[in-house]
Design an enzyme around this catalytic site. Structure first.
Site, mmCIF file in Angstrom:
data_model
loop_
_atom_site.group_PDB
_atom_site.id
_atom_site.type_symbol
_atom_site.label_atom_id
_atom_site.label_comp_id
_atom_site.label_asym_id
_atom_site.label_seq_id
_atom_site.Cartn_x
_atom_site.Cartn_y
_atom_site.Cartn_z
ATOM 1 C CD GLU A 1 51.959 37.544 43.998
ATOM 2 O OE1 GLU A 1 51.336 38.578 44.310
ATOM 3 O OE2 GLU A 1 53.075 37.565 43.447
ATOM 4 C CG HIS B 1 53.661 36.701 48.152
ATOM 5 N ND1 HIS B 1 54.159 35.462 47.812
ATOM 6 C CD2 HIS B 1 53.142 36.574 49.399
ATOM 7 C CE1 HIS B 1 53.934 34.626 48.812
ATOM 8 N NE2 HIS B 1 53.322 35.272 49.785
ATOM 9 C CG HIS C 1 58.639 34.997 47.670
ATOM 10 N ND1 HIS C 1 59.209 34.354 46.601
ATOM 11 C CD2 HIS C 1 57.428 35.422 47.242
ATOM 12 C CE1 HIS C 1 58.396 34.375 45.569
ATOM 13 N NE2 HIS C 1 57.294 35.033 45.928
ATOM 14 N NE ARG D 1 55.326 32.412 46.217
ATOM 15 C CZ ARG D 1 54.062 32.016 46.169
ATOM 16 N NH1 ARG D 1 53.704 30.845 46.682
ATOM 17 N NH2 ARG D 1 53.139 32.785 45.593
#
Length: 206
Positions: free
Chosen positions: A88, A158, A10, A61
């Site tokens: 993440e 991520h 991202h 995100r």
């Protein structure tokens, strides 16, 4: 047959900018992050790439980065699958802390171990090994089979969930993957053979 897999971390998030451990918290993209995602879409469009399906995490995100890229390549309505398996790494008690504050609290050496070892988790959180144990079964069950049958797949996720994928794809050790830096908003384009081996890899950095 075009077995295409594109991985994108991202764009810069608000907490990246503030140097905070983010994990499963859900800050948005900064203006720079939006620009990075837009540039990623432009790079993929310049290569003439399009996709059959996109995957992203449960965090905004990554989802927004994914959508900006799809908008940029003219595939705004592409089927996009969101799953927390691609989230993440969970930083546990470090989440929300400035990295300098964490060093002041636990010591620089300990924080470095939590950040850069493969299998030592922070208190209440995940190590990269734990993250891989979450990410890779999902990848191998849901994503890789689609690539191997010839679908073109985009994954926007991520730094650490993508490290887990890259470790598996490239056959890296734990020590090798923790040393691998992934820039925000930079697409990594893999073309695979029928067994999932890498035929070609391109990193679309500036």
């Amino acid at each position: 047959m075009d077995r295409l897999l594109v991985l994108v971390r991202h764009g810069q998030s608000e907490w990246n900018l503030l140097n905070l451990f983010t994990g499963w918290k859900d800050p948005g993209l900064t203006e720079q992050g939006v620009a990075e995602a837009t540039a990623a879409g432009e790079k993929l469009k310049a290569l003439g790439l399009s996709f059959d399906v996109a995957y992203t995490s449960a965090l905004s995100r990554a989802q927004r980065t994914c959508q900006i890229i799809l908008d940029g390549i003219g595939q705004s309505d592409l089927t996009t699958i969101r799953d927390q398996a691609l989230n993440e790494r969970d930083y546990g008690e470090l989440t929300g802390l400035n990295k300098d504050d964490a060093r002041a609290r636990w010591g620089e050496e300990q924080v470095h171990v939590w950040r850069r070892s493969f299998d030592v988790p922070p208190p209440g959180g995940e190590s990269l090994k734990n993250t891989a144990e979450r990410v890779l079964p999902y990848f191998k069950a849901e994503i890789l089979p689609r690539v191997l049958k010839g679908e073109r797949v985009l994954v926007a996720a991520h730094g650490n969930s993508l490290r887990a994928l890259i470790m598996d794809l490239e056959g890296l050790s734990g020590d090798e993957i923790v040393a691998r830096e992934l820039a925000t908003g930079v697409p990594i384009v893999y073309r695979l053979d029928a067994d999932g081996g890498i035929v070609e890899k391109q990193v679309l950095a500036d």
